[in-house]
Design an enzyme around this catalytic site. Structure first.
Site: not given
Length: 157
Positions: A8, A10, A120
């Site tokens: 990922d 961000d 996250d």
């Protein structure tokens, strides 16, 4: 055969807060609660500590085939192009670079087949990903050093 690994952007490769720190109070107030819609916000962000080196280590490892799998804000048309430009800025733009044409933007991460997703959050289909989800920033995987250790990648000095 190499395992497909998705990373990922961000909060994993990219430090979202670093972009917020660069916009004025007026913009932060105007977009409170939907900061990902601030125009050009994604072009202002810095890499997370160890992120660039770790993605390169994944991509050059014979055990893994790494891709960047991110979601761009539906309400921010600049997010889509800014993410491409960010990848080009930090990894390079030509065919010899580790992230060349390895950016996938999707709101449905679970539709991507692979062995591992490093994310996250559990949003945008990450919670339904059929492979293994490594929760970056969690107690078990607080940083890139912990993720690299888990994946058997050489640790930086």
């Amino acid at each position: 055969m190499a395992k497909i690994v998705y990373v990922d952007m961000d909060g994993v490769l990219v430090d979202f807060e670093s972009g917020l720190d660069k916009v004025g109070k007026k913009m932060r107030t105007k977009y409170r609660g939907r900061e990902d819609e601030i125009p050009r916000i994604f072009s202002l962000m810095e890499p997370m500590p160890g992120a660039i080196e770790s993605f390169k280590a994944l991509q050059t490892s014979p055990k893994y085939d790494a891709y960047i799998l991110s979601t761009a804000s539906w309400g921010n048309s600049t997010a889509w192009s800014d993410k491409v430009l960010w990848v080009q800025q930090y990894f390079g733009a030509d065919e010899s670079t580790p992230a060349y044409k390895r950016l996938i933007l999707s709101h449905q991460k679970h539709l991507n087949a692979g062995a591992i997703l490093i994310d996250d959050r559990k949003k945008n289909g990450a919670d339904r990903f059929e492979g293994r989800l490594i929760r970056f920033g969690s107690k078990r995987y607080p940083d890139w050093r912990a993720v690299r250790r888990e994946l058997g990648l050489k640790l930086p000095k």
